[in-house]
Motif scaffolding. Structure first.
Motif: not given
Length: 255
Positions: A37-39, A70-71, A76-77, A83-84
């Motif tokens: 999902g992140l990718s 902006d990124w 960031a969240l 990561a968590l």
């Protein structure tokens, strides 16, 4: 106790053969899917290599600063959340074996959730300084890679210590890992490095394909396939690392 790489691999392989379905489900849920999902949903961090000036009045510098801001504001969240979740997955894979003598999967997950803050703190204590050092040593990869492998070998048993020796604090878990791995640093470094290299070799062609698709007309289906293989390699590496941690902990804690 002196360990052999062949013994560690054999123990880890035995665990995988016995519990592959449970391990696949856990790694798929908490490592593979979040990374995929992140990718797919989070764009790459702005390329900072193209800006050589640090002058605030430089238009290129201002554009980069705006892009970074902006990124960070938008992504960031999600990156921290991913990561968590992946750290929870890494903890849960080990907890399947070490949360209790005969822990059910649900019990292992609940134990991992309770211990996650302690685990995250332990990871940050050693990974943040090592990340800074790795960044400084980027021009010297032949120094950086062996050094990282040696440090990772000494930190290999933090996760098992937090689970099997609880209640134990983050700093104490780091000390326990450092103490237990004494005398086996080189063999553990070689085993750890073998997992990293295998993951890297699997990822290389698909990462290259993904970057090419992003820059030269993205094809959603092709990107999904490429990112699936990359996320799968990460999940496999996480599973292999967890099994190695369990195998090493059992060998050294029983000696």
């Amino acid at each position: 106790m002196r360990l052999r790489a062949t013994t560690i691999y054999a123990d880890a392989w035995g665990l995988w053969r016995a519990d592959w379905s449970i391990l696949t489900a856990a790694a798929g849920m908490f490592v593979f899917l979040p990374r995929l999902g992140l990718s797919l949903l989070v764009p790459e961090f702005p390329d900072m290599s193209k800006v050589t000036s640090s002058n605030p009045d430089d238009p290129a510098f201002r554009a980069l600063a705006a892009a970074v801001s902006d990124w960070m504001q938008h992504y960031a969240l999600p990156v921290i959340g991913d990561a968590l979740v992946e750290w929870f997955g890494a903890l849960a894979l080990v907890a399947i074996y070490l949360a209790a003598r005969r822990a059910l999967v649900g019990e292992a997950l609940l134990t991992s959730l309770r211990l996650l803050p302690r685990f995250v703190l332990a990871m940050l204590i050693w990974q943040v300084p090592m990340g800074v050092l790795a960044f400084l040593l980027l021009p010297l990869p032949f120094v950086m890679v062996p050094l990282l492998a040696l440090v990772m070998a000494r930190m290999l048993l933090i996760t098992p210590a937090i689970l099997a020796a609880r209640p134990i604090g983050a700093a104490v878990a780091i000390g326990r890992s450092f103490t237990m791995t004494r005398g086996n640093m080189l063999v553990l470094a070689s085993v750890t490095l073998s997992v990293i290299i295998a993951q890297y070799l699997i990822q290389i062609p698909f990462l290259a394909l993904d970057q090419w698709l992003v820059k030269n007309g993205p094809n959603p289906v092709a990107r999904l396939i490429a990112d699936t293989f990359v996320a799968g390699a990460i999940a496999l590496a996480a599973t292999a690392t967890a099994l190695i941690q369990v195998a090493v902990w059992r060998r050294l804690s029983s000696s």
